[in-house]
Design a protein around this motif. Sequence first.
Motif, PDB file in Angstrom:
ATOM      1  N   SER A 415       0.836  -1.185  -0.006  1.00 51.96           N
ATOM      2  CA  SER A 415       0.119   0.060  -0.065  1.00 51.96           C
ATOM      3  C   SER A 415       0.950   1.214  -0.010  1.00 51.96           C
ATOM      4  CB  SER A 415      -0.842   0.017   1.227  1.00 51.96           C
ATOM      5  OG  SER A 415      -1.745   1.063   1.477  1.00 51.96           O
ATOM      6  N   PHE A 416       0.585   2.267  -0.846  1.00 51.62           N
ATOM      7  CA  PHE A 416       1.324   3.397  -0.927  1.00 51.62           C
ATOM      8  C   PHE A 416       0.646   4.654  -1.043  1.00 51.62           C
ATOM      9  CE2 PHE A 416       3.849   0.225  -3.411  1.00 51.62           C
ATOM     10  CZ  PHE A 416       5.218   0.390  -2.723  1.00 51.62           C
ATOM     11  N   ASP A 417       1.079   5.657  -0.316  1.00 50.45           N
ATOM     12  CA  ASP A 417       0.457   6.992  -0.741  1.00 50.45           C
ATOM     13  C   ASP A 417       0.444   7.530  -1.995  1.00 50.45           C
ATOM     14  OD1 ASP A 417      -0.446   7.727   1.943  1.00 50.45           O
ATOM     15  OD2 ASP A 417       1.782   7.872   2.601  1.00 50.45           O
ATOM     16  N   VAL A 418      -0.395   7.748  -2.838  1.00 49.89           N
ATOM     17  CA  VAL A 418      -0.396   8.148  -4.205  1.00 49.89           C
ATOM     18  C   VAL A 418      -1.009   9.700  -4.082  1.00 49.89           C
ATOM     19  CG1 VAL A 418      -1.540   7.745  -6.564  1.00 49.89           C
ATOM     20  CG2 VAL A 418      -0.577   5.676  -5.186  1.00 49.89           C
ATOM     21  N   LEU A 419      -0.338  10.476  -4.958  1.00 52.47           N
ATOM     22  CA  LEU A 419      -0.768  11.796  -5.247  1.00 52.47           C
ATOM     23  C   LEU A 419      -1.486  11.745  -6.460  1.00 52.47           C
ATOM     24  CD1 LEU A 419      -1.175  15.070  -4.778  1.00 52.47           C
ATOM     25  CD2 LEU A 419       1.117  15.233  -5.809  1.00 52.47           C
ATOM     26  N   PHE A 420      -2.631  11.924  -6.806  1.00 51.11           N
ATOM     27  CA  PHE A 420      -3.542  11.835  -7.898  1.00 51.11           C
ATOM     28  C   PHE A 420      -3.315  13.227  -8.796  1.00 51.11           C
ATOM     29  CE2 PHE A 420      -5.419   8.603  -5.562  1.00 51.11           C
ATOM     30  CZ  PHE A 420      -5.247   7.417  -6.515  1.00 51.11           C
ATOM     31  N   ASP A 421      -2.981  13.212  -9.983  1.00 50.75           N
ATOM     32  CA  ASP A 421      -2.702  14.428 -10.569  1.00 50.75           C
ATOM     33  C   ASP A 421      -3.206  14.693 -11.965  1.00 50.75           C
ATOM     34  OD1 ASP A 421      -1.123  12.551 -11.702  1.00 50.75           O
ATOM     35  OD2 ASP A 421       0.800  13.761 -11.643  1.00 50.75           O
ATOM     36  N   LYS A 422      -4.037  13.551 -12.499  1.00 53.32           N
ATOM     37  CA  LYS A 422      -4.690  13.755 -13.954  1.00 53.32           C
ATOM     38  C   LYS A 422      -5.701  12.606 -14.022  1.00 53.32           C
ATOM     39  CE  LYS A 422      -1.134  11.394 -16.305  1.00 53.32           C
ATOM     40  NZ  LYS A 422      -0.040  11.403 -17.221  1.00 53.32           N
ATOM     41  N   SER A 423      -6.345  12.885 -15.143  1.00 49.50           N
ATOM     42  CA  SER A 423      -7.613  11.668 -15.430  1.00 49.50           C
ATOM     43  C   SER A 423      -6.751  10.799 -16.124  1.00 49.50           C
ATOM     44  CB  SER A 423      -8.540  12.454 -16.225  1.00 49.50           C
ATOM     45  OG  SER A 423      -9.187  13.498 -15.889  1.00 49.50           O
ATOM     46  N   GLY A 424      -7.420   9.561 -16.218  1.00 51.39           N
ATOM     47  CA  GLY A 424      -6.666   8.278 -16.844  1.00 51.39           C
ATOM     48  C   GLY A 424      -7.271   8.316 -18.026  1.00 51.39           C
ATOM     49  N   ILE A 430      -8.410   7.603 -12.825  1.00 49.36           N
ATOM     50  CA  ILE A 430      -7.505   8.624 -12.541  1.00 49.36           C
ATOM     51  C   ILE A 430      -6.290   8.367 -12.255  1.00 49.36           C
ATOM     52  CG2 ILE A 430      -9.263  10.482 -11.434  1.00 49.36           C
ATOM     53  CD1 ILE A 430      -8.204   9.709  -8.844  1.00 49.36           C
ATOM     54  N   VAL A 431      -5.116   8.965 -12.520  1.00 43.54           N
ATOM     55  CA  VAL A 431      -3.844   8.558 -12.334  1.00 43.54           C
ATOM     56  C   VAL A 431      -2.840   9.411 -11.311  1.00 43.54           C
ATOM     57  CG1 VAL A 431      -1.505   7.901 -13.629  1.00 43.54           C
ATOM     58  CG2 VAL A 431      -3.732   7.922 -14.935  1.00 43.54           C
ATOM     59  N   GLY A 432      -2.357   8.614 -10.573  1.00 46.32           N
ATOM     60  CA  GLY A 432      -1.402   9.540  -9.623  1.00 46.32           C
ATOM     61  C   GLY A 432       0.117   8.813  -9.649  1.00 46.32           C
ATOM     62  N   ARG A 433       0.933   9.187  -8.615  1.00 44.80           N
ATOM     63  CA  ARG A 433       2.337   8.822  -8.614  1.00 44.80           C
ATOM     64  C   ARG A 433       2.451   8.261  -7.151  1.00 44.80           C
ATOM     65  NH1 ARG A 433       5.620   9.108 -13.454  1.00 44.80           N
ATOM     66  NH2 ARG A 433       4.435  10.482 -14.944  1.00 44.80           N
ATOM     67  N   THR A 434       3.294   7.110  -6.928  1.00 44.02           N
ATOM     68  CA  THR A 434       3.614   6.687  -5.667  1.00 44.02           C
ATOM     69  C   THR A 434       4.797   7.580  -5.238  1.00 44.02           C
ATOM     70  OG1 THR A 434       5.489   5.430  -6.801  1.00 44.02           O
ATOM     71  CG2 THR A 434       3.026   4.438  -6.479  1.00 44.02           C
ATOM     72  N   PRO A 435       5.255   7.583  -4.088  1.00 44.30           N
ATOM     73  CA  PRO A 435       6.411   8.145  -3.589  1.00 44.30           C
ATOM     74  C   PRO A 435       7.512   8.030  -4.610  1.00 44.30           C
ATOM     75  CG  PRO A 435       5.370   7.302  -1.672  1.00 44.30           C
ATOM     76  CD  PRO A 435       4.930   6.672  -2.888  1.00 44.30           C
ATOM     77  N   TYR A 436       7.503   6.918  -5.425  1.00 49.28           N
ATOM     78  CA  TYR A 436       8.871   6.462  -6.332  1.00 49.28           C
ATOM     79  C   TYR A 436       8.635   7.025  -7.635  1.00 49.28           C
ATOM     80  CZ  TYR A 436       9.751   3.807  -1.904  1.00 49.28           C
ATOM     81  OH  TYR A 436       9.877   3.672  -0.547  1.00 49.28           O
TER      82      TYR A 436
END
Length: 518
Positions: A415-424, A430-436
């Motif tokens: 499980s990761f924190d994901v910052l969602f930044d755009k539509s998929g 929707i699409v986000g990024r993990t810390p990596y």
Amino acid sequence: MTGAWRRDAAGSREPSETLEKAEHLTSPRKLYVKSFGCQMNVYDSHRMADTLAPEGYVETASADDADLIVLNTCHIRENATQKIYSELGRLRTLKDAAALDGRRVTVAVAGCVAQAEGKEISRRAKHVDLVVGPQSYHRLPALLKRAEARRVVDTEFAVEDKFDALVAPSRDATRKRGVTAFVTVQEGCDKFCTFCVVPYTRGVEVSRPADKIVAEAARLADAGVREITLIGQNVNAYHGEGPDGRAWSLGRLLHRLADIPGIVRLRYTTSHPRDMDDELIAAHRDLPALMPHLHLPVQSGSDRMLEAMNRHHTAADYLKTIERLRAARPDIGFTSDFIVGFPGETEDDMQDTLRLIAEVGYASAYSFKYSPRPGTPAADMEQLPEAVKHERLQRLQDAIDREQAAFNERCRGRSFDVLFDKSGRLDGQIVGRTPYLQPVPVMAPATLIGEIHKVTITDIDGYSLFGTLSSLPPPERGRSPSEARRAGVEDRHDPLPTPPLFKGREPTTDAALKEKTI
Ligand code: 5AD
Ligand code: SF4
């Protein structure tokens, strides 16, 4: 142009600004900026658009309907430079076709190719109206005005502070660019790696004052930005003047930026291993907002090659730095840059590089064939045959792909924190990024864009991880990002079961981390 005077039909004079603003209201001019190369160019492209906005330029997504086309160019490797000349060939056709329709299209070349090859561009591409280097693009409005009469080449290293002269983006422009943003904190480089053009195209290392960076970050946060990546060619050499009149290190600056309400994620790139000082390493331990992900280029695993490249460190020094960072932040993941086929590289050197890759266990990495750059010391050394470079690059990329696939595979079920930044691409995605920085498409409502949520990774396809949203306890949903950050919503990763995600050691809990010293 602003503040200049022009004569109206009756012969009286008015500030041209007023007239031009009125013209812009009826017919905004369209601007198309195409960025090549690094994040620095992406940032510069945004700042060029911001600086041209008060002149009536509105950004368009296509060169076809643009009145002004700016190519923001990269000179780092020869193929990057060649791309610019091909692009300029296409723009000649476009400009000629527009002229037949009675439309004037202005073509400008900015960035590092402009800096390094200004005269050559003028000679090879007569349809280019303006050549502007990375240190003078704040003068774009005036330069464009001059370029109406004849071609202009401005590749001076300006004496005035470019950042002071640049126009800040409007709230609207910032919002449109999304919830993540770059902020330049330093430019140029004094390291003079023997393969690299940067010290020549971007000049000596210059750091921006801390309070200017803080003000820019606060403005971005206020407009909805949640993640800031500090950028610079040698970002961890940052030593800008602090409000106390002393030189601040990057570690100190990061501490200050982490206090800005709304900023929940911080990153910085690109770093030199030699400049990873104690304060910066401690920031990785102490700042939850500083993402556990570091791009730390090593270029080669061979001491002989590192010496020839003038890198000022050995492979052991680099590994020691990695170890110290892991001690400070056990869940940190690394990425790197590698060059193969540097002059004099042998199969033994190549093996050293492959060993280092296996030892670090990178989350991913970029790899390049050495490309001789005119004016750099390595360009005059005896070169390896292209076939050798090609074969080594294949092997290196295979090794990196294996590491990346293994890293991604270890993310499955976690499980990761994901910052969602755009539509998929799919409806309702929707699409986000993990810390990596791994992209994660998730089926979830678009209202979550700009927020951080826990996602459990269920599947992996190529470079993307797929996951499902883990529901949040109700109180977190109503919190502002700064409240959520203070409450530790963006948290270190859960202590995880075997196999370990990160080479060397298992992630520890927050409490254990706090007790660690470097
Ligand atoms: N040839 C190949 N790669 C290069 N890089 C920089 N200069 C060259 C060159 N002449 C790579 C380095 C650097 C990255 C941005 O580009 O790996 O870290
Ligand atoms: Fe180029 Fe980076 Fe070396 Fe500076 S530290 S010369 S930017 S490779």
